[in-house]
Design a protein around this motif. Structure first.
Motif: not given
Length: 158
Positions: A49-77
């Motif tokens: 589940m941790v390995i799969l969760f690490q893919w969330v950053l890729s999804i956030v980066r690829a979704t323009p409307k979530w771009e402002e959250k990418s720094l938070l997800f990058y830190s979590i990643h």
């Protein structure tokens, strides 16, 4: 310094894992737990589940409307990546054999690649960035594939 605290934690946990494996230091209670198939399956599920969760950053980066959250997800990643040697240790104290050894070595190789990310290397070169990203994502895809194969093998031969 505090920005890269995850790096210190990750490298410390990785070093401790390598030392316990090289010197065969075993925590007897955890070793007994790891001998139990149900424990191994549940701890493996948690690690997966941790390995799969690490893919969330890729999804956030690829979704323009979530771009402002990418720094938070990058830190979590980064922080979750730093904790993976501990999670791996909880699941298994050894690197394994055959495809499990390949999975373990690729897992820890990608872990080290992630720890020494572009923020740490301070590289602004587009070529270096693209090469690093291609290698990191390719290894992540391979790890995900081998993890799914491992789960299939574990449940097929129950």
């Amino acid at each position: 310094m505090s920005k890269n605290l995850y790096l210190i934690l990750g490298l410390l946990l990785f070093t401790l894992f390598v030392l316990q494996d090289v010197f065969e230091w075993r925590w007897e209670y955890l070793q007994q737990l790891q001998a139990d198939q149900m424990y191994r399956r549940w701890s493996g599920l948690a690690l997966s589940m941790v390995i799969l969760f690490q893919w969330v950053l890729s999804i956030v980066r690829a979704t323009p409307k979530w771009e402002e959250k990418s720094l938070l997800f990058y830190s979590i990643h980064n922080w979750m990546g730093a904790l993976t040697p501990l999670l791996f240790y909880i699941h298994s104290m050894q690197l394994g054999f055959a495809y499990l050894f390949l999975l373990s070595i690729t897992f820890f190789g990608n872990f080290l690649l992630g720890m020494f990310n572009l923020d740490l290397l301070k590289s602004k070169s587009q070529v270096v960035f693209q090469g690093w990203m291609i290698l990191h994502v390719s290894m992540s895809l391979f790890i995900s594939f081998i993890t799914i194969y491992h789960i299939w093998i574990v449940f097929y031969y129950e």
